[in-house]
Write a protein that holds these residues in place. Structure first.
Motif, PDB file in Angstrom:
ATOM      1  N   THR A  11       0.834  -1.202   0.000  1.00  0.00           N
ATOM      2  CA  THR A  11       0.000   0.000   0.000  1.00  0.00           C
ATOM      3  C   THR A  11       0.868   1.251   0.000  1.00  0.00           C
ATOM      4  N   LYS A  12       1.972   1.214   0.733  1.00  0.00           N
ATOM      5  CA  LYS A  12       2.890   2.351   0.737  1.00  0.00           C
ATOM      6  C   LYS A  12       3.495   2.559  -0.655  1.00  0.00           C
ATOM      7  N   GLU A  13       3.873   1.464  -1.321  1.00  0.00           N
ATOM      8  CA  GLU A  13       4.386   1.553  -2.692  1.00  0.00           C
ATOM      9  C   GLU A  13       3.322   2.131  -3.620  1.00  0.00           C
ATOM     10  N   LEU A  14       2.092   1.718  -3.420  1.00  0.00           N
ATOM     11  CA  LEU A  14       0.978   2.207  -4.224  1.00  0.00           C
ATOM     12  C   LEU A  14       0.758   3.699  -4.000  1.00  0.00           C
ATOM     13  N   LEU A  15       0.877   4.140  -2.764  1.00  0.00           N
ATOM     14  CA  LEU A  15       0.743   5.564  -2.447  1.00  0.00           C
ATOM     15  C   LEU A  15       1.827   6.367  -3.161  1.00  0.00           C
ATOM     16  N   GLU A  16       3.046   5.858  -3.166  1.00  0.00           N
ATOM     17  CA  GLU A  16       4.142   6.542  -3.844  1.00  0.00           C
ATOM     18  C   GLU A  16       3.967   6.510  -5.358  1.00  0.00           C
ATOM     19  N   ALA A  17       3.439   5.416  -5.896  1.00  0.00           N
ATOM     20  CA  ALA A  17       3.244   5.296  -7.341  1.00  0.00           C
ATOM     21  C   ALA A  17       2.142   6.212  -7.849  1.00  0.00           C
ATOM     22  N   THR A  18       1.198   6.556  -6.987  1.00  0.00           N
ATOM     23  CA  THR A  18       0.095   7.417  -7.415  1.00  0.00           C
ATOM     24  C   THR A  18       0.352   8.883  -7.133  1.00  0.00           C
ATOM     25  N   ALA A  19       1.569   9.227  -6.692  1.00  0.00           N
ATOM     26  CA  ALA A  19       1.885  10.621  -6.389  1.00  0.00           C
ATOM     27  C   ALA A  19       1.661  11.485  -7.624  1.00  0.00           C
ATOM     28  N   GLU A  56      -0.538  -4.704  14.345  1.00  0.00           N
ATOM     29  CA  GLU A  56      -1.236  -4.967  13.082  1.00  0.00           C
ATOM     30  C   GLU A  56      -2.466  -4.069  12.939  1.00  0.00           C
ATOM     31  N   GLN A  57      -3.154  -3.801  14.026  1.00  0.00           N
ATOM     32  CA  GLN A  57      -4.310  -2.899  13.975  1.00  0.00           C
ATOM     33  C   GLN A  57      -3.872  -1.475  13.661  1.00  0.00           C
ATOM     34  N   ARG A  58      -2.744  -1.058  14.206  1.00  0.00           N
ATOM     35  CA  ARG A  58      -2.213   0.274  13.909  1.00  0.00           C
ATOM     36  C   ARG A  58      -1.857   0.387  12.426  1.00  0.00           C
ATOM     37  N   LEU A  59      -1.215  -0.667  11.908  1.00  0.00           N
ATOM     38  CA  LEU A  59      -0.875  -0.683  10.480  1.00  0.00           C
ATOM     39  C   LEU A  59      -2.140  -0.663   9.622  1.00  0.00           C
ATOM     40  N   ALA A  60      -3.173  -1.366  10.055  1.00  0.00           N
ATOM     41  CA  ALA A  60      -4.432  -1.403   9.305  1.00  0.00           C
ATOM     42  C   ALA A  60      -5.071  -0.021   9.242  1.00  0.00           C
ATOM     43  N   ARG A  61      -5.038   0.723  10.332  1.00  0.00           N
ATOM     44  CA  ARG A  61      -5.595   2.090  10.322  1.00  0.00           C
ATOM     45  C   ARG A  61      -4.815   2.980   9.352  1.00  0.00           C
ATOM     46  N   GLU A  62      -3.513   2.795   9.321  1.00  0.00           N
ATOM     47  CA  GLU A  62      -2.678   3.558   8.393  1.00  0.00           C
ATOM     48  C   GLU A  62      -2.994   3.174   6.945  1.00  0.00           C
ATOM     49  N   ILE A  63      -3.194   1.883   6.704  1.00  0.00           N
ATOM     50  CA  ILE A  63      -3.547   1.400   5.364  1.00  0.00           C
ATOM     51  C   ILE A  63      -4.855   2.021   4.909  1.00  0.00           C
ATOM     52  N   ILE A  64      -5.838   2.084   5.794  1.00  0.00           N
ATOM     53  CA  ILE A  64      -7.154   2.646   5.450  1.00  0.00           C
ATOM     54  C   ILE A  64      -7.020   4.122   5.086  1.00  0.00           C
TER      55      ILE A  64
END
Length: 117
Positions: A11-19, A56-64
């Motif tokens: 998801t982080k890679e996707l965020l960077e790719a959609t910049a 994992e829940q913290r990471l999930a909130r960041e992903i959302i």
């Protein structure tokens, strides 16, 4: 942390790719990259199984949160693509009218028929 961390990474890679911005020269390559990342993330999401730890829940909130931003960016890119296609169609039509001015049907707007004899 396995699968959730992998989803976070993709998801982080996707965020960077959609910049933004997306220059039209790079658009096709970037769309392929985004498509590949979306497919990879979809496969990882199928592997998710609860229970989740606090980390994992913290990471999930960041992903959302990132996912909402990714979606906004992709909508903007889609709007740009639709606008480019509309402009290309208008240019093609204008060029056709210029090159072949008499092949277009005549406009009868403003014609007046006098019914009196």
């Amino acid at each position: 942390m396995g699968v959730v961390h992998d989803v976070w990474r993709v998801t982080k890679e996707l965020l960077e790719a959609t910049a933004l911005p997306w220059p039209s020269e790079e658009r096709e390559e970037r769309l392929r990259t985004v498509d590949r990342l979306l497919q990879e993330r979809e496969e990882l999401l199928r592997e998710l199984r609860p229970p989740y730890s606090e980390e994992e829940q913290r990471l999930a909130r960041e992903i959302i949160a990132w996912n909402e931003e990714i979606e906004r960016r992709l909508h903007r890119v889609g709007d740009e693509i639709r606008n480019d296609l509309r402009m290309a169609g208008a240019k093609r039509q204008a060029n056709a009218r210029y090159v072949h001015p008499y092949e277009q049907p005549l406009s009868f707007d403003g014609m007046f028929y006098d019914k009196r004899r």
